[in-house]
Motif scaffolding. Structure first.
Motif, mmCIF file in Angstrom:
data_model
loop_
_atom_site.group_PDB
_atom_site.id
_atom_site.type_symbol
_atom_site.label_atom_id
_atom_site.label_comp_id
_atom_site.label_asym_id
_atom_site.label_seq_id
_atom_site.Cartn_x
_atom_site.Cartn_y
_atom_site.Cartn_z
ATOM 1 N N MET A 1 0.828 -1.198 0.000
ATOM 2 C CA MET A 1 0.000 0.000 0.000
ATOM 3 C C MET A 1 0.868 1.257 0.000
ATOM 4 N N ALA A 2 0.234 2.420 -0.074
ATOM 5 C CA ALA A 2 0.974 3.665 -0.208
ATOM 6 C C ALA A 2 1.264 4.339 1.120
ATOM 7 N N ASP A 3 0.309 4.369 2.045
ATOM 8 C CA ASP A 3 0.449 5.185 3.249
ATOM 9 C C ASP A 3 0.031 4.420 4.499
ATOM 10 N N ALA A 4 0.205 3.117 4.485
ATOM 11 C CA ALA A 4 -0.332 2.289 5.566
ATOM 12 C C ALA A 4 0.596 2.234 6.762
ATOM 13 N N GLU A 5 0.004 2.018 7.917
ATOM 14 C CA GLU A 5 0.763 1.804 9.137
ATOM 15 C C GLU A 5 -0.013 0.836 10.023
ATOM 16 N N VAL A 6 0.689 0.258 10.972
ATOM 17 C CA VAL A 6 0.095 -0.745 11.856
ATOM 18 C C VAL A 6 -0.133 -0.143 13.238
ATOM 19 N N TYR A 7 -1.257 -0.454 13.811
ATOM 20 C CA TYR A 7 -1.567 -0.070 15.192
ATOM 21 C C TYR A 7 -1.856 -1.352 15.954
ATOM 22 N N SER A 8 -1.058 -1.643 16.950
ATOM 23 C CA SER A 8 -1.220 -2.871 17.725
ATOM 24 C C SER A 8 -2.068 -2.598 18.964
ATOM 25 N N LEU A 9 -3.073 -3.398 19.144
ATOM 26 C CA LEU A 9 -4.018 -3.217 20.241
ATOM 27 C C LEU A 9 -4.014 -4.445 21.152
ATOM 28 N N SER A 10 -3.583 -4.262 22.390
ATOM 29 C CA SER A 10 -3.525 -5.360 23.353
ATOM 30 C C SER A 10 -4.711 -5.289 24.298
ATOM 31 N N PRO A 11 -5.096 -6.396 24.889
ATOM 32 C CA PRO A 11 -6.217 -6.367 25.836
ATOM 33 C C PRO A 11 -5.858 -5.606 27.107
ATOM 34 N N SER A 12 -6.856 -5.087 27.758
ATOM 35 C CA SER A 12 -6.652 -4.485 29.068
ATOM 36 C C SER A 12 -6.498 -5.596 30.103
ATOM 37 N N GLU A 13 -6.142 -5.204 31.320
ATOM 38 C CA GLU A 13 -6.000 -6.215 32.369
ATOM 39 C C GLU A 13 -7.318 -6.938 32.595
ATOM 40 N N GLN A 14 -8.408 -6.179 32.578
ATOM 41 C CA GLN A 14 -9.719 -6.790 32.758
ATOM 42 C C GLN A 14 -10.057 -7.695 31.580
ATOM 43 N N GLY A 15 -9.706 -7.246 30.372
ATOM 44 C CA GLY A 15 -9.945 -8.060 29.188
ATOM 45 C C GLY A 15 -9.160 -9.357 29.223
ATOM 46 N N TRP A 16 -7.896 -9.283 29.667
ATOM 47 C CA TRP A 16 -7.073 -10.487 29.758
ATOM 48 C C TRP A 16 -7.692 -11.487 30.732
ATOM 49 N N LYS A 17 -8.148 -10.986 31.879
ATOM 50 C CA LYS A 17 -8.746 -11.877 32.874
ATOM 51 C C LYS A 17 -10.035 -12.504 32.359
ATOM 52 N N SER A 18 -10.708 -11.812 31.427
ATOM 53 C CA SER A 18 -11.964 -12.347 30.892
ATOM 54 C C SER A 18 -11.742 -13.330 29.756
ATOM 55 N N GLY A 19 -10.463 -13.537 29.357
ATOM 56 C CA GLY A 19 -10.162 -14.537 28.334
ATOM 57 C C GLY A 19 -9.716 -13.986 26.997
ATOM 58 N N VAL A 20 -9.541 -12.676 26.873
ATOM 59 C CA VAL A 20 -9.048 -12.089 25.626
ATOM 60 C C VAL A 20 -7.527 -12.033 25.713
ATOM 61 N N HIS A 21 -6.837 -12.907 24.970
ATOM 62 C CA HIS A 21 -5.389 -13.047 25.098
ATOM 63 C C HIS A 21 -4.643 -12.702 23.814
ATOM 64 N N ASP A 22 -5.324 -12.151 22.833
ATOM 65 C CA ASP A 22 -4.671 -11.810 21.574
ATOM 66 C C ASP A 22 -4.509 -10.299 21.439
ATOM 67 N N SER A 23 -3.321 -9.886 20.970
ATOM 68 C CA SER A 23 -3.187 -8.531 20.456
ATOM 69 C C SER A 23 -3.729 -8.547 19.035
ATOM 70 N N VAL A 24 -4.455 -7.507 18.653
ATOM 71 C CA VAL A 24 -4.961 -7.431 17.283
ATOM 72 C C VAL A 24 -4.162 -6.388 16.522
ATOM 73 N N CYS A 25 -3.936 -6.660 15.259
ATOM 74 C CA CYS A 25 -3.098 -5.826 14.413
ATOM 75 C C CYS A 25 -3.987 -5.115 13.402
ATOM 76 N N LEU A 26 -4.129 -3.814 13.560
ATOM 77 C CA LEU A 26 -4.978 -3.028 12.677
ATOM 78 C C LEU A 26 -4.123 -2.258 11.680
ATOM 79 N N VAL A 27 -4.604 -2.168 10.455
ATOM 80 C CA VAL A 27 -3.962 -1.337 9.444
ATOM 81 C C VAL A 27 -4.803 -0.083 9.255
ATOM 82 N N PHE A 28 -4.156 1.074 9.421
ATOM 83 C CA PHE A 28 -4.750 2.378 9.154
ATOM 84 C C PHE A 28 -3.932 3.061 8.061
#
Length: 659
Positions: free
Chosen positions: A500-527
């Motif tokens: 792509m021409a102007d893309a960048e990655v934003y990495s989003l990790s779970p919060s502490e509460q999210g981790w305890k609730s079972g969300v264990h993946d960082s998601v990789c967003l392209v903006f």
């Protein structure tokens, strides 16, 4: 790099190998035996829990064939014997229906000998199963794996069209005569074949209960999660197994190998694949096929397009949607034959070299109504720059989105976290993000540099998203997600970033509460740095999607429509008739206004790419984004190549030189 762990494969397959018992010692003794008065056994080619395979001589036609003998251990109960005989006949019938496919081992006959069925098949000199190849020689080259994937997809697609599900795609059921990418290409003589339809079935026939005397109908580590849960198989289930097989081929180990059948099955059901280390540009295909949710799994035609792009032998279109579910057409998608094509109101602007310059502009973006497609450009961050830490806008934060806008499909996947906001209150999402999700982002500070934005889930096709989740990364701990998620996201998204021409990655990790609730993946967003992304990006685009500079990729092929004032591009297959191919991007000089770019006397795309194509046949043209996108800071233009005689292109163009 992960070592080639053949020991793990042997352990996982033990449930299939052991039933043969001591009978393997008898195999050599049968050489010379004549089956059905016609086929003389020459040598053993291998054995498994359900049968033994022989190289044999057809005494009537004077040629070599392969015979598959049904394995009957001593004391086998009559019900199990009946099941095995039925499977042998089913394998023969299903394989025979596919005998015209070059990537399926041809079945010639099924004969009875001493009351048991023997399947007579094609003999392929020099062929070895993929598992043996990798265990003996190590992982295969990425390009070879891509060629293998195309062949196996073709075999599976042929079966699926006949409503035949293989149900046991795995390395030991793939035969290859070479691992040389050139040999496996369309001009080479190498062959890739899918074999062993022993547990295949017609899609509408229903599936027997998974538990049998041998453990599973299928192989742990290559079984789709929905099948491991006892759900009915679908074509998407075969695609998951294909993804695991290609992963093994290029990485040297399975995506869920844990050293035991139980551990492997548990990982298959509850964990993401081990991040590929050797797959490179093949990674989006592997991860797309290995999506646990079959509705999120890469479609066979989309995977074929992406593999063709990697092999340089065909279409460059990419797509990631459900395999077996048909959906109503949406705006921006390719119309069915006979339908009127309705272009988006804000198409790109184009300058035609060598002709009077006619403004082909896009209307101003309206409020409401159909989705407005604006063209943007994308910046390529090189691996060297990333490694040197020169991309400060790639950050790791806790993100979340408020799902204020109903999204197609969003309600189908209720949050696994209940009322927990898995990425924190600032983000506001009430469910975990998944690959393919599109979002809009509301930034409260400096874009990419301060607080995480508030995210809202939107429809990729009918809304105008700011970003899309292109990958996820399973972390060992919350600290691991926060510290290392960013770097792994950069690696996961590199193929999209670089195209792509102007893309960048934003990495989003779970919060502490999210981790305890079972969300264990960082998601990789392209903006995009300065504008929205126009629509789906990378492997999540599909044939017929309207494309703008913001989500265009170098190497794309397009179908074009033109009106008096505008020029519209739709993603197309490069191996089918199309109008133009994307050569690359050109960035306007700093400070140049939109009107100045429109009226520029020089054609910068022609200067940059014109010498790369035969000027007697092809011309390079310039496509601008709409003015609103330009004012946002997206100052990239698309440089496309088409024929100067206005005829269609029918295959990918290869530049004669690099700009």
């Amino acid at each position: 790099m992960h070592p080639v762990r053949c020991w793990a494969k042997i352990v996982v397959r033990a449930v299939c190998v052991r039933p043969g018992g001591n009978r393997q010692a008898e195999m050599g003794d049968a050489a010379g035996h004549v089956v059905a008065g016609r086929y003389r056994l020459l040598s053993s080619l291998g054995a498994g829990g359900m049968g033994r395979v022989w190289r044999a001589h057809d005494q009537e036609l004077d040629c070599e064939v392969v015979l598959k003998e049904l394995s009957v251990p001593p004391g086998l109960p009559d019900p199990e014997l009946s099941t095995r005989i039925a499977r042998a006949h089913s394998e023969a019938r299903h394989s025979a229906r596919l005998r015209g496919n070059p990537h399926v081992v041809t079945v010639y006959d099924c004969v009875l000998h001493e009351g048991l069925p023997w399947i007579v098949m094609e003999y392929v000199p020099g062929a070895r199963d993929l598992e043996a190849v990798v265990c003996e020689e190590g992982p295969v080259p990425r390009a070879a794996a891509a060629h293998m994937g195309r062949s196996l997809l073709d075999a599976l697609a042929a079966g699926h069209r006949s409503r035949i599900l293989h149900r046991d795609v795995k390395p030991s059921n793939v035969l290859v005569t070479s691992t040389d990418p050139h040999e496996l290409g369309s001009a080479g003589s190498g062959r890739v074949l899918l074999t062993d339809y022993g547990i295949s079935l017609r899609e509408d026939a229903g599936e027997p209960r998974l538990t049998t005397v041998s453990g599973f109908v299928g192989t742990p580590g290559y079984l789709a999660p929905e099948r491991a849960r006892g759900e009915q198989p679908t074509p998407a289930s075969d695609l998951f197994s294909l993804g695991a097989t290609l992963y093994f081929a290029v990485e040297g180990h399975g995506p869920f190998d844990r050293g035991s059948p139980v551990g492997t099955l548990a990982a298959l059901l509850t964990e993401e694949p081990v991040p590929p280390r050797r797959a490179g540009d093949l990674t989006p295909v592997l991860l797309g096929l290995l999506a646990k949710d079959p509705d999120r799994r890469l479609r066979s035609d989309a995977a074929a397009d992406l593999l063709a792009r990697l092999t340089g032998e065909g279409p460059r279109t990419q797509q990631a949607t459900v395999t077996q579910v048909s959906r109503p057409p949406v705006k921006g998608s390719s119309p069915e034959r006979g339908q009127r094509l309705e272009p988006r109101p804000d198409g790109p602007r184009v300058r035609k070299p060598g002709r009077p310059r006619r403004q082909r502009g896009s209307a101003e973006r309206g409020s409401g109504g159909a989705k407005t497609r604006t063209f943007r450009r994308v910046i390529v961050a090189t691996a060297a720059a990333l490694a040197a830490g020169l991309v400060p806008w790639l950050v790791v934060t806790h993100l979340g989105a408020t799902a204020k806008t109903p999204v197609s499909g969003a309600s189908e996947h209720p949050s696994a976290t209940g009322s927990v906001e898995p990425y924190g209150a600032a983000v506001g999402l009430s469910r975990e993000l998944r690959r393919g999700d599109c979002v809009t982002a509301r930034w409260t500070g400096t874009r990419f540099a301060t607080e995480p934005p508030q995210l809202t889930l939107v429809d990729c096709a009918n809304d105008t998203p700011d970003g899309q989740v292109v990958a996820s990364d399973a972390a060992m701990s919350l600290a691991d997600a926060q510290v290392n998620g960013h770097d792994r996201c950069v690696s996961e998204a590199m193929s999209t970033l670089s195209a792509m021409a102007d893309a960048e990655v934003y990495s989003l990790s779970p919060s502490e509460q999210g981790w305890k609730s079972g969300v264990h993946d960082s998601v990789c967003l392209v903006f995009n740095r300065t504008s929205n992304i126009y629509g789906a990006v990378g492997a999540f685009r599909k044939t017929g999607d309207q494309i703008g500079p913001q989500n265009a990729e170098t190497g794309d092929c397009y179908r074009a429509t033109e009106t008096k004032d505008a020029y519209y591009l739709y993603l197309a297959r490069c191996d089918a008739a199309h109008d133009a191919q994307m050569a690359g991007f050109w960035k306007a000089p700093s400070g140049r206004s939109y009107s100045a770019e429109q009226s520029a006397r020089t054609d910068d795309c022609t200067k940059k790419y014109g010498t790369s194509y035969d000027a007697s046949t092809y011309q390079v043209e310039t496509i601008l984004p709409d003015e609103n996108t330009w004012k946002q800071g997206f100052h990239y233009v698309m440089c496309i190549v088409d024929r100067s005689d206005s005829q269609k292109l029918t295959s990918p163009l290869t530049p004669t030189s690099q700009p």
